[in-house]
Design a protein around this motif. Structure first.
Motif, PDB file in Angstrom:
ATOM      1  N   GLY A 104       0.843  -1.192   0.000  1.00  0.00           N
ATOM      2  CA  GLY A 104       0.000   0.000   0.000  1.00  0.00           C
ATOM      3  C   GLY A 104       0.876   1.239   0.000  1.00  0.00           C
ATOM      4  O   GLY A 104       2.092   1.167   0.171  1.00  0.00           O
ATOM      5  N   VAL A 105       0.256   2.375  -0.210  1.00  0.00           N
ATOM      6  CA  VAL A 105       0.969   3.657  -0.156  1.00  0.00           C
ATOM      7  C   VAL A 105       0.255   4.578   0.816  1.00  0.00           C
ATOM      8  O   VAL A 105      -0.962   4.500   1.006  1.00  0.00           O
ATOM      9  N   LEU A 106       1.032   5.472   1.421  1.00  0.00           N
ATOM     10  CA  LEU A 106       0.491   6.479   2.323  1.00  0.00           C
ATOM     11  C   LEU A 106       0.592   7.830   1.628  1.00  0.00           C
ATOM     12  O   LEU A 106       1.682   8.283   1.277  1.00  0.00           O
ATOM     13  N   LYS A 134      -4.420   5.835   3.243  1.00  0.00           N
ATOM     14  CA  LYS A 134      -3.701   4.654   2.779  1.00  0.00           C
ATOM     15  C   LYS A 134      -4.477   4.018   1.638  1.00  0.00           C
ATOM     16  O   LYS A 134      -5.699   3.839   1.733  1.00  0.00           O
ATOM     17  N   THR A 171       2.769  -0.196   4.083  1.00  0.00           N
ATOM     18  CA  THR A 171       3.236   0.998   3.368  1.00  0.00           C
ATOM     19  C   THR A 171       4.737   1.246   3.561  1.00  0.00           C
ATOM     20  O   THR A 171       5.251   2.264   3.124  1.00  0.00           O
ATOM     21  N   CYS A 174       8.878  -1.113   0.138  1.00  0.00           N
ATOM     22  CA  CYS A 174       8.793  -0.803  -1.288  1.00  0.00           C
ATOM     23  C   CYS A 174      10.129  -1.118  -1.961  1.00  0.00           C
ATOM     24  O   CYS A 174      11.175  -0.635  -1.507  1.00  0.00           O
ATOM     25  N   ASN A 195       4.485   2.805  -8.105  1.00  0.00           N
ATOM     26  CA  ASN A 195       3.281   2.356  -7.409  1.00  0.00           C
ATOM     27  C   ASN A 195       2.041   2.741  -8.212  1.00  0.00           C
ATOM     28  O   ASN A 195       1.855   3.915  -8.544  1.00  0.00           O
ATOM     29  N   ALA A 218      -1.432   2.943  -7.407  1.00  0.00           N
ATOM     30  CA  ALA A 218      -2.390   2.947  -6.300  1.00  0.00           C
ATOM     31  C   ALA A 218      -3.784   3.214  -6.849  1.00  0.00           C
ATOM     32  O   ALA A 218      -3.952   3.749  -7.945  1.00  0.00           O
TER      33      ALA A 218
END
Length: 216
Positions: free
Chosen positions: A160-162, A172, A196, A199, A205, A207
């Motif tokens: 996931g990414v923040l 998120k 998150t 990586c 990414n 998302a």
């Protein structure tokens, strides 16, 4: 359910990413996902944690809609199709999979896939351990070492990414992590956390939300 797509090229293969946590390999008519974790919600309920019993049904309904949309010949689960011991969620899945007798289901065994070989045979799911190699792609649950001869597709890490906004707002989002040699799939199940902090280097990414895909 809205399906948003984004085509990318990996080792000369065109893969169609979606905002529904799967990708489609058109040339092979194959739908690919990871970390469905069937049995997780029932496992929590068994131990006194009040998880709604419709969690799995929502995941399976999403997967059904994706199968209808892409009409694949094969569905590959890149590990952790199941989560724990045999429980009521698996009985639900047994009924669900009967709707798709014309589709080949394949599973790369993940660390949570500990059920008996007889069950996979009963479900007509072909299993691979530790990986499956098809043309330019290598499917493996937990990608430990890159083989530069192939483009590696894995899961396991629930990427996931923040995203940080103004006024200390944060969100998120699940994502596909893509490098020159690998693609890490988001967990398909909505009942999973997001990692998150892990990586790969030189990673793009992809998302997504229910309505869009973002390149970060």
């Amino acid at each position: 359910m809205q399906i948003i797509t984004k085509n990318i090229f990996c080792k000369e293969e065109e893969l169609t990413l979606t905002n529904q946590r799967v990708f489609y390999w058109k040339r092979k008519e194959t739908l690919v996902l990871s970390d469905l974790h069937i049995g997780k919600s029932a496992h929590f309920r068994k131990h006194g944690i009040p998880i709604p019993d419709n969690v799995l049904k929502k995941d399976l309904n999403r997967l059904k809609q994706l199968i209808i949309y892409f009409n694949p010949k094969t569905v590959i689960v890149v590990g952790d199709l199941f989560h724990a011991e045999f429980n009521s969620d698996i009985e639900t899945f047994k009924i669900w999979i009967l709707e798709f007798k014309n589709i080949n289901f394949e599973l790369i065994i993940g660390n949570h896939d500990r059920l008996s070989a007889d069950l996979y045979m009963d479900l007509n799911i072909k299993i691979y351990r530790p990986n499956k190699i098809e043309d330019n792609l290598c499917f493996v649950h937990d990608n430990i070492k890159i083989d530069e001869n192939y483009f590696t597709v894995s899961g396991h890490t629930h990427p996931g990414v923040l995203i940080k906004g103004k006024a200390k707002q944060k969100i998120k989002l699940p994502c596909f992590q893509v490098t020159n040699n690998q693609l890490i799939l988001p967990a398909f199940s909505l009942f999973t956390g997001l990692n998150t902090s892990n990586c790969p280097e030189n990673c793009i990414n992809y998302a997504f939300t229910d309505a869009a895909i973002f390149i970060l």
